[in-house]
Write a protein that holds these residues in place. Structure first.
Motif, PDB file in Angstrom:
ATOM      1  N   LEU A   1       6.245  11.700   8.613  1.00  0.00           N
ATOM      2  CA  LEU A   1       7.582  11.656   8.008  1.00  0.00           C
ATOM      3  C   LEU A   1       7.874  12.976   7.312  1.00  0.00           C
ATOM      4  CD1 LEU A   1       7.619   8.108   6.334  1.00  0.00           C
ATOM      5  CD2 LEU A   1       8.772   8.813   8.439  1.00  0.00           C
ATOM      6  N   PRO A   2       9.101  13.468   7.457  1.00  0.00           N
ATOM      7  CA  PRO A   2       9.467  14.697   6.750  1.00  0.00           C
ATOM      8  C   PRO A   2       9.356  14.514   5.233  1.00  0.00           C
ATOM      9  CG  PRO A   2      11.172  14.063   8.325  1.00  0.00           C
ATOM     10  CD  PRO A   2      10.189  12.931   8.251  1.00  0.00           C
ATOM     11  N   TYR A   3       9.056  15.612   4.544  1.00  0.00           N
ATOM     12  CA  TYR A   3       8.999  15.556   3.082  1.00  0.00           C
ATOM     13  C   TYR A   3      10.354  15.077   2.565  1.00  0.00           C
ATOM     14  CZ  TYR A   3       8.170  16.806  -1.757  1.00  0.00           C
ATOM     15  OH  TYR A   3       8.023  16.744  -3.121  1.00  0.00           O
ATOM     16  N   THR A   4      10.354  14.296   1.534  1.00  0.00           N
ATOM     17  CA  THR A   4      11.489  13.616   0.881  1.00  0.00           C
ATOM     18  C   THR A   4      11.851  12.296   1.551  1.00  0.00           C
ATOM     19  OG1 THR A   4      13.428  14.634   1.958  1.00  0.00           O
ATOM     20  CG2 THR A   4      12.509  15.815   0.039  1.00  0.00           C
ATOM     21  N   THR A   5      11.174  11.920   2.626  1.00  0.00           N
ATOM     22  CA  THR A   5      11.451  10.627   3.266  1.00  0.00           C
ATOM     23  C   THR A   5      10.500   9.574   2.719  1.00  0.00           C
ATOM     24  OG1 THR A   5      12.119  11.744   5.300  1.00  0.00           O
ATOM     25  CG2 THR A   5      11.569   9.412   5.481  1.00  0.00           C
ATOM     26  N   LEU A   6      11.079   8.469   2.268  1.00  0.00           N
ATOM     27  CA  LEU A   6      10.310   7.317   1.804  1.00  0.00           C
ATOM     28  C   LEU A   6      10.689   6.160   2.711  1.00  0.00           C
ATOM     29  CD1 LEU A   6      11.007   7.648  -2.022  1.00  0.00           C
ATOM     30  CD2 LEU A   6       8.932   8.327  -0.821  1.00  0.00           C
ATOM     31  N   ARG A   7       9.701   5.460   3.235  1.00  0.00           N
ATOM     32  CA  ARG A   7       9.999   4.370   4.153  1.00  0.00           C
ATOM     33  C   ARG A   7       9.059   3.202   3.907  1.00  0.00           C
ATOM     34  NH1 ARG A   7      10.808   6.767   9.489  1.00  0.00           N
ATOM     35  NH2 ARG A   7      12.734   7.405   8.486  1.00  0.00           N
ATOM     36  N   MET A   8       9.662   2.034   3.707  1.00  0.00           N
ATOM     37  CA  MET A   8       8.870   0.826   3.548  1.00  0.00           C
ATOM     38  C   MET A   8       8.835   0.084   4.883  1.00  0.00           C
ATOM     39  SD  MET A   8       9.043  -2.066   0.550  1.00  0.00           S
ATOM     40  CE  MET A   8       8.666  -0.875  -0.743  1.00  0.00           C
ATOM     41  N   ARG A   9       7.671  -0.453   5.209  1.00  0.00           N
ATOM     42  CA  ARG A   9       7.470  -1.203   6.452  1.00  0.00           C
ATOM     43  C   ARG A   9       6.612  -2.434   6.158  1.00  0.00           C
ATOM     44  NH1 ARG A   9      11.227   0.892   8.563  1.00  0.00           N
ATOM     45  NH2 ARG A   9      11.193   2.549  10.077  1.00  0.00           N
ATOM     46  N   GLY A  10       6.793  -3.467   6.954  1.00  0.00           N
ATOM     47  CA  GLY A  10       6.024  -4.693   6.790  1.00  0.00           C
ATOM     48  C   GLY A  10       4.725  -4.681   7.561  1.00  0.00           C
ATOM     49  N   LYS A  11       4.610  -3.752   8.494  1.00  0.00           N
ATOM     50  CA  LYS A  11       3.400  -3.635   9.307  1.00  0.00           C
ATOM     51  C   LYS A  11       3.451  -2.293  10.011  1.00  0.00           C
ATOM     52  CE  LYS A  11       5.323  -5.894  13.317  1.00  0.00           C
ATOM     53  NZ  LYS A  11       6.325  -6.813  13.511  1.00  0.00           N
ATOM     54  N   GLY A  12       2.431  -1.988  10.761  1.00  0.00           N
ATOM     55  CA  GLY A  12       2.430  -0.738  11.508  1.00  0.00           C
ATOM     56  C   GLY A  12       1.016  -0.283  11.806  1.00  0.00           C
ATOM     57  N   GLY A  13       0.931   0.799  12.536  1.00  0.00           N
ATOM     58  CA  GLY A  13      -0.361   1.369  12.877  1.00  0.00           C
ATOM     59  C   GLY A  13      -0.859   2.290  11.778  1.00  0.00           C
ATOM     60  N   ALA A  14      -2.086   2.708  11.932  1.00  0.00           N
ATOM     61  CA  ALA A  14      -2.699   3.597  10.940  1.00  0.00           C
ATOM     62  C   ALA A  14      -2.279   5.051  11.136  1.00  0.00           C
ATOM     63  CB  ALA A  14      -4.213   3.480  10.994  1.00  0.00           C
ATOM     64  N   ALA A  15      -1.785   5.382  12.337  1.00  0.00           N
ATOM     65  CA  ALA A  15      -1.329   6.746  12.645  1.00  0.00           C
ATOM     66  C   ALA A  15      -2.370   7.799  12.262  1.00  0.00           C
ATOM     67  CB  ALA A  15       0.017   7.031  11.974  1.00  0.00           C
TER      68      ALA A  15
ATOM     69  N   GLY B   1       6.620  10.437   2.870  1.00  0.00           N
ATOM     70  CA  GLY B   1       6.568  11.573   3.789  1.00  0.00           C
ATOM     71  C   GLY B   1       6.131  12.853   3.102  1.00  0.00           C
ATOM     72  N   ILE B   2       5.087  13.477   3.652  1.00  0.00           N
ATOM     73  CA  ILE B   2       4.630  14.768   3.123  1.00  0.00           C
ATOM     74  C   ILE B   2       4.911  15.891   4.120  1.00  0.00           C
ATOM     75  CG2 ILE B   2       2.902  13.777   1.575  1.00  0.00           C
ATOM     76  CD1 ILE B   2       0.739  14.638   3.664  1.00  0.00           C
ATOM     77  N   GLY B   3       5.461  15.527   5.297  1.00  0.00           N
ATOM     78  CA  GLY B   3       5.786  16.538   6.304  1.00  0.00           C
ATOM     79  C   GLY B   3       4.553  17.026   7.035  1.00  0.00           C
ATOM     80  N   ASP B   4       4.799  17.957   7.935  1.00  0.00           N
ATOM     81  CA  ASP B   4       3.695  18.494   8.746  1.00  0.00           C
ATOM     82  C   ASP B   4       3.799  20.016   8.836  1.00  0.00           C
ATOM     83  OD1 ASP B   4       5.895  18.785  10.358  1.00  0.00           O
ATOM     84  OD2 ASP B   4       5.068  17.669  12.057  1.00  0.00           O
TER      85      ASP B   4
ATOM     86  N   VAL C   1       0.849  -1.188   0.000  1.00  0.00           N
ATOM     87  CA  VAL C   1       0.000   0.000   0.000  1.00  0.00           C
ATOM     88  C   VAL C   1       0.889   1.244   0.000  1.00  0.00           C
ATOM     89  CG1 VAL C   1      -1.750   1.286   1.280  1.00  0.00           C
ATOM     90  CG2 VAL C   1      -1.853  -1.211   1.208  1.00  0.00           C
ATOM     91  N   ILE C   2       0.655   2.146  -0.946  1.00  0.00           N
ATOM     92  CA  ILE C   2       1.423   3.397  -1.032  1.00  0.00           C
ATOM     93  C   ILE C   2       0.563   4.503  -0.440  1.00  0.00           C
ATOM     94  CG2 ILE C   2       2.658   4.976  -2.558  1.00  0.00           C
ATOM     95  CD1 ILE C   2       2.362   2.585  -4.687  1.00  0.00           C
ATOM     96  N   VAL C   3       1.103   5.188   0.574  1.00  0.00           N
ATOM     97  CA  VAL C   3       0.296   6.120   1.358  1.00  0.00           C
ATOM     98  C   VAL C   3       1.089   7.382   1.714  1.00  0.00           C
ATOM     99  CG1 VAL C   3       0.945   4.955   3.513  1.00  0.00           C
ATOM    100  CG2 VAL C   3      -1.188   6.246   3.405  1.00  0.00           C
ATOM    101  N   ASP C   4       0.398   8.513   1.779  1.00  0.00           N
ATOM    102  CA  ASP C   4       1.000   9.754   2.267  1.00  0.00           C
ATOM    103  C   ASP C   4       1.153   9.658   3.787  1.00  0.00           C
ATOM    104  OD1 ASP C   4      -2.010   9.963   2.078  1.00  0.00           O
ATOM    105  OD2 ASP C   4      -1.635  11.709   3.318  1.00  0.00           O
ATOM    106  N   ASP C   5       2.204  10.290   4.333  1.00  0.00           N
ATOM    107  CA  ASP C   5       2.440  10.201   5.772  1.00  0.00           C
ATOM    108  C   ASP C   5       2.881  11.551   6.328  1.00  0.00           C
ATOM    109  OD1 ASP C   5       3.408   9.614   8.387  1.00  0.00           O
ATOM    110  OD2 ASP C   5       3.695   7.535   7.788  1.00  0.00           O
ATOM    111  N   LEU C   6       2.027  12.124   7.176  1.00  0.00           N
ATOM    112  CA  LEU C   6       2.321  13.406   7.842  1.00  0.00           C
ATOM    113  C   LEU C   6       3.473  13.297   8.843  1.00  0.00           C
ATOM    114  CD1 LEU C   6      -1.274  14.601   8.778  1.00  0.00           C
ATOM    115  CD2 LEU C   6       0.324  15.862   7.340  1.00  0.00           C
TER     116      LEU C   6
END
Length: 186
Positions: free
Chosen positions: A95-109, A132-135, A88-93
């Protein structure tokens, strides 16, 4: 081996270039790389292609973000794809912008799309590529930020980040989650 790659986003031109639609943007770039065309099908725009002996189906759910799990569950069941082969490819507040991180599991945050996928799959143990789209928003302006377009400064890096995300998706399907995480996560 079959894989399901899910780009999260919202349908409609008003959402097309927003931060919340980065999953759709990556899915589009992935399909374009293989000259694959999306077709409207049950609960999603769907395309597929082969890469390195793997069958890859890419979907962009048409259920709107908060009901993404319905499309993920349907296509995973339809194609008989195990949870560990869904990305699943998802935006993440968070993570700082320009950060890409793959994970095998995790919370919905707090991400409603991920919450619904977790509910539909009955697990939070599914791979995801967090973009990462930053905050960088004022108090009370989170929705405006997420549903806003990338700034001119952000666009400088955007297309390179999308290309790297495509590489991460292809790596995931070719060499697996842990080797991809070792190669790409910083």
């Amino acid at each position: 081996m079959k894989y399901l790659i899910v780009g999260l986003g919202n349908i409609g031109p008003e959402y097309e270039k927003t931060r919340h639609n980065i999953g759709f943007m990556v899915a589009d770039a992935l399909a374009k790389k293989f000259d694959a065309k999306f077709e409207m099908d049950r609960l999603a725009y769907v395309t597929d292609f082969k890469n390195k002996g793997r069958s890859i189906t890419v979907i962009k759910p048409t259920t709107f973000m908060n009901l993404s799990g319905k499309a993920v569950k349907y296509w995973a069941n339809q194609l008989k794809i195990p949870t560990e082969n869904i990305l699943v490819i998802v935006d993440d507040l968070a993570l700082p912008y320009t950060t890409l991180r793959m994970r095998g599991k995790g919370g919905a945050a707090g991400h409603n799309g991920l919450k619904d996928i977790e509910a539909q799959l009955s697990t939070s143990a599914y791979p995801r590529l967090r973009f990462g789209i930053g905050d960088n928003f004022s108090k009370g302006k989170q929705v405006d930020f997420v549903l806003g377009e990338f700034s001119e400064d952000e666009k400088i890096d955007l297309y390179g980040l999308i290309d790297k995300s495509v590489d991460m998706c292809l790596s995931f399907s070719a060499i697996g989650l842990s080797r991809t995480m070792n190669q790409f996560n910083k």
